[in-house]
Scaffold this active site. Structure first.
Site, PDB file in Angstrom:
ATOM      1  N   HIS A   1      -6.989   1.583   6.571  1.00 21.35           N
ATOM      2  CA  HIS A   1      -5.710   1.082   7.088  1.00 21.35           C
ATOM      3  C   HIS A   1      -5.933   0.033   8.169  1.00 21.35           C
ATOM      4  CE1 HIS A   1      -1.494   2.188   6.261  1.00 21.35           C
ATOM      5  NE2 HIS A   1      -1.232   1.620   7.424  1.00 21.35           N
TER       6      HIS A   1
ATOM      7  N   TYR B   1       4.809   4.850   0.318  1.00 21.99           N
ATOM      8  CA  TYR B   1       4.577   5.938   1.259  1.00 21.99           C
ATOM      9  C   TYR B   1       5.298   7.157   0.704  1.00 21.99           C
ATOM     10  CZ  TYR B   1       2.597   3.055   4.985  1.00 21.99           C
ATOM     11  OH  TYR B   1       1.779   2.247   5.734  1.00 21.99           O
TER      12      TYR B   1
ATOM     13  N   LYS C   1      -4.635   4.427  -2.148  1.00 22.40           N
ATOM     14  CA  LYS C   1      -5.175   3.601  -1.069  1.00 22.40           C
ATOM     15  C   LYS C   1      -5.507   4.480   0.132  1.00 22.40           C
ATOM     16  CE  LYS C   1      -3.871  -0.471   1.705  1.00 22.40           C
ATOM     17  NZ  LYS C   1      -3.607   0.120   3.031  1.00 22.40           N
TER      18      LYS C   1
ATOM     19  N   THR D   1      -0.247   4.928  -0.611  1.00 19.06           N
ATOM     20  CA  THR D   1      -1.022   4.968   0.629  1.00 19.06           C
ATOM     21  C   THR D   1      -1.131   6.412   1.095  1.00 19.06           C
ATOM     22  OG1 THR D   1      -0.397   2.731   1.277  1.00 19.06           O
ATOM     23  CG2 THR D   1      -1.125   4.205   3.021  1.00 19.06           C
TER      24      THR D   1
END
Length: 442
Positions: free
Chosen positions: A323, A163, A299, A189
């Site tokens: 997600h 993150y 992602k 992500t």
């Protein structure tokens, strides 16, 4: 439990036979095989807060439902009289040979799925991944520092999910630690720079990170510790939007939760300050590319243009994901966008792997995603349910069940190897009626 998946061909037959033979002696599988029964058993085992966080989605959870419904629009076409006597799930991803096109998706605040605290979270998952040889993607929001998980994984492959913090020193430190811990790729992500409107969690007023749950990567990080120290040395902070800050039993419990995890209120407040960054653009990927030689996958890709932009900006691969339906309500199902994203990626960078995430519950689901162009799939909630029910044995069993069904689906579709799976093995059924079976291969 004997490992039946990493050393033999025809995995499905091996796992299936072991279950039936054990049944002769009155033994049932370690965890339920039926997805709905697995989920329900885990719901009964987990706390209300844990279940809401793991199983819930955004808003009315239409995206969560759409992810599952999308698989029903693509039906596998059985083929007969094909020699599939010896089958193999083996595949190669980023130069590493894997026993199956399957990875354990990163899951944050994993200790919510188990009883006994953070020490019971990642270690059993790592043990199952190690036994099966399946890559574990270590989460930024883990309950165990990545170095400890890496030790538990031994020589088994591991990736690190990043993150992107609002403080670049934390990002750089995480990447440096991941490299030292033997990570073979960084998965960035992109779709959680703002936390989704997660109604189950909101109804409970429960965010695990605000109680020190799932922030072990941060509290163990030297760059983050410097931020905590700087914050403590600065002006006294205030907490806004809290209607009543008088001591309550709930507040005491929250403080005790932090203390059990070796976190302080300063740690939590600093984490909440730096967790995410909404100012990122594709140009920022060059900064990350300059700090690691590891492959970088992004992602959260759901649009062909984003696929092209990511690869042009230096990404080495993509993960098609929404997600797990946790970020935007009424969003497009990941499976519905997979073919277009794959086509864009193949045109821009033919060798770049495209992985699929969101909605995979069974081996048949994995087969469909592979047939639509994915190079591998990420499995998430099912193995978490297995963890909740039976620890490492539960994770191992769930993964074995998915691999076994994938192998059996291949056999009945007339496919002997993963590389043979393609759109020719599907018939699509959409809102406009039946469409003819696609032609061609992967």
């Amino acid at each position: 439990m004997t490992d039946l998946t990493s050393t033999v061909t025809n995995v499905g037959r091996a796992v299936q036979s072991a279950v039936y033979r054990a049944g002769v002696y009155g033994h049932r599988p370690v965890v339920p095989v039926t997805p709905a029964r697995l989920e329900e058993a885990a719901r009964r085992r987990m706390s209300t807060q844990g279940w809401a966080y793991v199983a819930g989605g955004a808003g009315t959870e239409r995206t969560l439902a759409a992810n599952a419904e999308a698989f029903a629009r693509h039906r596998v076409v059985p083929r007969q009289m094909v020699d599939v006597g010896r089958r193999s799930l083996t595949t190669t991803l980023l130069g590493r040979e894997l026993p199956a096109p399957l990875l354990l998706a990163p899951v944050g605040a994993l200790e919510l799925a188990v009883r006994g605290g953070p020490g019971r979270a990642e270690p059993p998952v790592a043990a199952a991944a190690r036994d099966l040889g399946v890559p574990m993607i270590i989460s930024s929001q883990a309950s165990t520092p990545m170095e400890e998980t890496a030790r538990d994984l031994g020589h088994s492959p591991r990736w690190f999910q990043l993150y992107w913090s609002s403080d670049d020193s934390v990002v750089a430190s995480f990447v440096e630690r991941a490299e030292a811990a033997g990570a073979e790729a960084i998965v960035v992500t992109l779709d959680t720079h703002v936390l989704g409107w997660r109604t189950r969690d909101l109804d409970l007023g429960y965010l695990p990170f605000a109680r020190g749950v799932g922030i072990a990567q941060y509290t163990s990080d030297p760059a983050f510790r410097r931020l905590v120290e700087a914050r403590a040395a600065g002006p006294a902070s205030t907490v806004d939007d809290v209607p009543d800050q008088r001591p309550t039993l709930a507040a005491v419990r929250s403080l005790l939760s932090m203390r059990r995890r070796g976190a302080t209120r300063g740690d939590v407040e600093t984490f909440l300050d730096v967790f995410s960054r909404s100012t990122l653009t594709w140009d920022d990927l060059a900064w990350l590319r300059g700090r690691t030689d590891l492959p970088i996958l992004v992602k959260g890709v759901q649009h062909p243009d984003d696929a092209r932009r990511a690869l042009d900006a230096g990404a080495d691969g993509l993960v098609v994901s929404n997600h797990g339906g946790r970020q935007i309500d009424n969003a497009v199902a990941s499976l519905d966008v997979l073919p277009d994203v794959v086509a864009a990626a193949r045109a821009a960078a033919p060798q770049a792997p495209v992985l699929f995430d969101s909605g995979v519950r069974t081996g048949a689901d994995a087969f469909v995603a592979l047939a639509l162009g994915a190079d591998a799939v990420l499995l998430g909630r099912p193995w978490v349910y297995g963890l909740a029910l039976a620890g490492a044995d539960g994770v191992r069993a769930v993964v074995q069940h998915v691999m076994a069904e994938l192998d059996i689906t291949m056999a009945l579709a007339g496919v002997a190897t993963v590389s043979e799976i393609g759109p020719q093995h599907l018939a699509s059924h959409g809102p406009c009626g039946d469409r003819s079976t696609a032609q061609g291969g992967r």
